[in-house]
Design a protein around this motif. Structure first.
Motif, PDB file in Angstrom:
ATOM      1  N   LEU A   1      -2.589  10.770  -2.794  1.00 58.58           N
ATOM      2  CA  LEU A   1      -1.278  11.210  -2.315  1.00 58.58           C
ATOM      3  C   LEU A   1      -0.157  10.604  -3.162  1.00 58.58           C
ATOM      4  CD1 LEU A   1      -0.108  12.393   0.792  1.00 58.58           C
ATOM      5  CD2 LEU A   1       1.005  10.231   0.331  1.00 58.58           C
ATOM      6  N   VAL A   2      -0.276   9.315  -3.460  1.00 59.95           N
ATOM      7  CA  VAL A   2       0.746   8.639  -4.261  1.00 59.95           C
ATOM      8  C   VAL A   2       0.803   9.226  -5.664  1.00 59.95           C
ATOM      9  CG1 VAL A   2       1.314   6.434  -5.351  1.00 59.95           C
ATOM     10  CG2 VAL A   2       0.759   6.516  -2.919  1.00 59.95           C
TER      11      VAL A   2
ATOM     12  N   LEU B   1      10.395   4.162  -1.185  1.00 58.67           N
ATOM     13  CA  LEU B   1      10.287   2.708  -1.330  1.00 58.67           C
ATOM     14  C   LEU B   1      11.640   2.090  -1.646  1.00 58.67           C
ATOM     15  CD1 LEU B   1       6.951   2.354  -3.343  1.00 58.67           C
ATOM     16  CD2 LEU B   1       7.382   1.548  -1.011  1.00 58.67           C
ATOM     17  N   ILE B   2      12.368   2.706  -2.575  1.00 57.87           N
ATOM     18  CA  ILE B   2      13.690   2.194  -2.945  1.00 57.87           C
ATOM     19  C   ILE B   2      14.630   2.262  -1.746  1.00 57.87           C
ATOM     20  CG2 ILE B   2      15.726   2.638  -4.369  1.00 57.87           C
ATOM     21  CD1 ILE B   2      13.717   3.554  -6.587  1.00 57.87           C
ATOM     22  N   ALA B   3      14.577   3.370  -1.004  1.00 50.20           N
ATOM     23  CA  ALA B   3      15.425   3.511   0.187  1.00 50.20           C
ATOM     24  C   ALA B   3      15.104   2.455   1.235  1.00 50.20           C
ATOM     25  CB  ALA B   3      15.267   4.912   0.777  1.00 50.20           C
TER      26      ALA B   3
ATOM     27  N   ILE C   1       3.991  -3.546  -4.503  1.00 53.30           N
ATOM     28  CA  ILE C   1       2.735  -3.149  -3.856  1.00 53.30           C
ATOM     29  C   ILE C   1       1.610  -4.075  -4.299  1.00 53.30           C
ATOM     30  CG2 ILE C   1       1.036  -1.302  -3.563  1.00 53.30           C
ATOM     31  CD1 ILE C   1       3.279   0.680  -4.220  1.00 53.30           C
ATOM     32  N   GLY C   2       0.830  -4.528  -3.337  1.00 50.65           N
ATOM     33  CA  GLY C   2      -0.293  -5.401  -3.631  1.00 50.65           C
ATOM     34  C   GLY C   2       0.026  -6.880  -3.521  1.00 50.65           C
ATOM     35  N   SER C   3       1.293  -7.213  -3.268  1.00 50.79           N
ATOM     36  CA  SER C   3       1.658  -8.616  -3.087  1.00 50.79           C
ATOM     37  C   SER C   3       1.426  -9.017  -1.633  1.00 50.79           C
ATOM     38  CB  SER C   3       3.127  -8.827  -3.465  1.00 50.79           C
ATOM     39  OG  SER C   3       3.966  -8.141  -2.546  1.00 50.79           O
ATOM     40  N   GLU C   4       1.545 -10.301  -1.364  1.00 51.60           N
ATOM     41  CA  GLU C   4       1.383 -10.755   0.014  1.00 51.60           C
ATOM     42  C   GLU C   4       2.484 -10.205   0.905  1.00 51.60           C
ATOM     43  OE1 GLU C   4       0.640 -14.850   0.852  1.00 51.60           O
ATOM     44  OE2 GLU C   4      -0.594 -15.088  -0.942  1.00 51.60           O
TER      45      GLU C   4
ATOM     46  N   PHE D   1       3.972  -7.289   0.553  1.00 55.91           N
ATOM     47  CA  PHE D   1       3.863  -5.836   0.730  1.00 55.91           C
ATOM     48  C   PHE D   1       2.461  -5.394   0.301  1.00 55.91           C
ATOM     49  CE2 PHE D   1       4.953  -1.372  -0.628  1.00 55.91           C
ATOM     50  CZ  PHE D   1       5.159  -0.897   0.652  1.00 55.91           C
ATOM     51  N   THR D   2       1.562  -5.309   1.247  1.00 54.49           N
ATOM     52  CA  THR D   2       0.160  -5.014   0.959  1.00 54.49           C
ATOM     53  C   THR D   2      -0.069  -3.513   0.832  1.00 54.49           C
ATOM     54  OG1 THR D   2      -0.442  -4.838   3.288  1.00 54.49           O
ATOM     55  CG2 THR D   2      -0.545  -7.040   2.294  1.00 54.49           C
ATOM     56  N   TRP D   3      -1.272  -3.147   0.375  1.00 50.67           N
ATOM     57  CA  TRP D   3      -1.657  -1.738   0.308  1.00 50.67           C
ATOM     58  C   TRP D   3      -1.686  -1.131   1.703  1.00 50.67           C
ATOM     59  CZ3 TRP D   3      -1.672   1.297  -3.796  1.00 50.67           C
ATOM     60  CH2 TRP D   3      -1.705   0.693  -5.049  1.00 50.67           C
ATOM     61  N   ARG D   4      -2.081  -1.925   2.670  1.00 52.94           N
ATOM     62  CA  ARG D   4      -2.087  -1.448   4.067  1.00 52.94           C
ATOM     63  C   ARG D   4      -0.660  -1.110   4.513  1.00 52.94           C
ATOM     64  NH1 ARG D   4      -4.395   1.199   8.234  1.00 52.94           N
ATOM     65  NH2 ARG D   4      -3.464   0.493  10.152  1.00 52.94           N
ATOM     66  N   ASP D   5       0.313  -1.933   4.119  1.00 58.20           N
ATOM     67  CA  ASP D   5       1.713  -1.654   4.447  1.00 58.20           C
ATOM     68  C   ASP D   5       2.139  -0.307   3.858  1.00 58.20           C
ATOM     69  OD1 ASP D   5       1.857  -4.147   5.683  1.00 58.20           O
ATOM     70  OD2 ASP D   5       2.701  -5.131   3.896  1.00 58.20           O
ATOM     71  N   LEU D   6       1.755  -0.052   2.617  1.00 61.38           N
ATOM     72  CA  LEU D   6       2.087   1.227   1.981  1.00 61.38           C
ATOM     73  C   LEU D   6       1.404   2.374   2.713  1.00 61.38           C
ATOM     74  CD1 LEU D   6       3.451   2.827  -0.291  1.00 61.38           C
ATOM     75  CD2 LEU D   6       1.372   2.475  -1.646  1.00 61.38           C
ATOM     76  N   PHE D   7       0.146   2.179   3.087  1.00 62.12           N
ATOM     77  CA  PHE D   7      -0.601   3.201   3.822  1.00 62.12           C
ATOM     78  C   PHE D   7       0.129   3.582   5.118  1.00 62.12           C
ATOM     79  CE2 PHE D   7      -3.862   4.279   7.012  1.00 62.12           C
ATOM     80  CZ  PHE D   7      -4.477   5.356   6.390  1.00 62.12           C
ATOM     81  N   VAL D   8       0.561   2.581   5.860  1.00 58.67           N
ATOM     82  CA  VAL D   8       1.260   2.830   7.130  1.00 58.67           C
ATOM     83  C   VAL D   8       2.584   3.556   6.890  1.00 58.67           C
ATOM     84  CG1 VAL D   8       2.406   1.708   9.083  1.00 58.67           C
ATOM     85  CG2 VAL D   8       0.156   0.914   8.330  1.00 58.67           C
TER      86      VAL D   8
END
Length: 139
Positions: free
Chosen positions: A18-19, A30-32, A40-43, A45-52
């Motif tokens: 999707l991304v 993301l910018i908004a 993305i991928g940091s503590e 802001f995880t991949w799960r955070d992006l998924f949600v």
């Protein structure tokens, strides 16, 4: 994460698909939200955070990702309610005229796909055409 539905990948693979397909819209959202792609991928802001976020963004009116995924802006709650109210007012007016005049049509909702009108039937295979043609001529 969850499995996909039908042919779609689920979990991280579905997210990556999707991304990749709607990268600009995801970056915009993301910018908004005060985030950046590099986060993305940091503590923080995880991949799960992006998924949600991506799952919710697809359903929000006025959202770039929702518009990219669905091919049009997502109607707001107010737009949907107003369309129903217009239909109800037109139906009430028709009933108050005791059914005289032209029956009102449902207001066209720009967010709904129109059904393609199909004429005829499926084509007859070439191997069966001659037999069909002969039987049609004898009726």
């Amino acid at each position: 994460m969850a499995h996909g539905i039908e042919r779609d990948s689920g979990g991280i693979l579905g997210l990556l698909d999707l991304v990749e397909e709607h990268q600009e819209a995801v970056e915009f959202e993301l910018i908004a939200a005060g985030l950046r792609w590099r986060d993305i991928g940091s503590e923080a802001f995880t991949w799960r955070d992006l998924f949600v976020l991506v799952r919710r963004w697809q359903k929000l009116p006025g959202n770039a990702l929702g518009a990219a995924v669905h091919g049009h802006e997502i109607p707001s709650w107010i737009e949907q309610v107003l369309a129903v109210l217009v239909d109800q007012v037109q139906a009430t007016n028709f009933l108050l005229r005791r059914g005289k005049g032209v029956r009102p049509k449902r207001l066209t909702r720009w967010w709904e796909k129109r059904k393609q009108q199909k004429f005829g039937r499926d084509p007859i295979p070439i191997s069966q055409f001659n037999a069909w043609w002969e039987s049609a001529g004898r009726r």
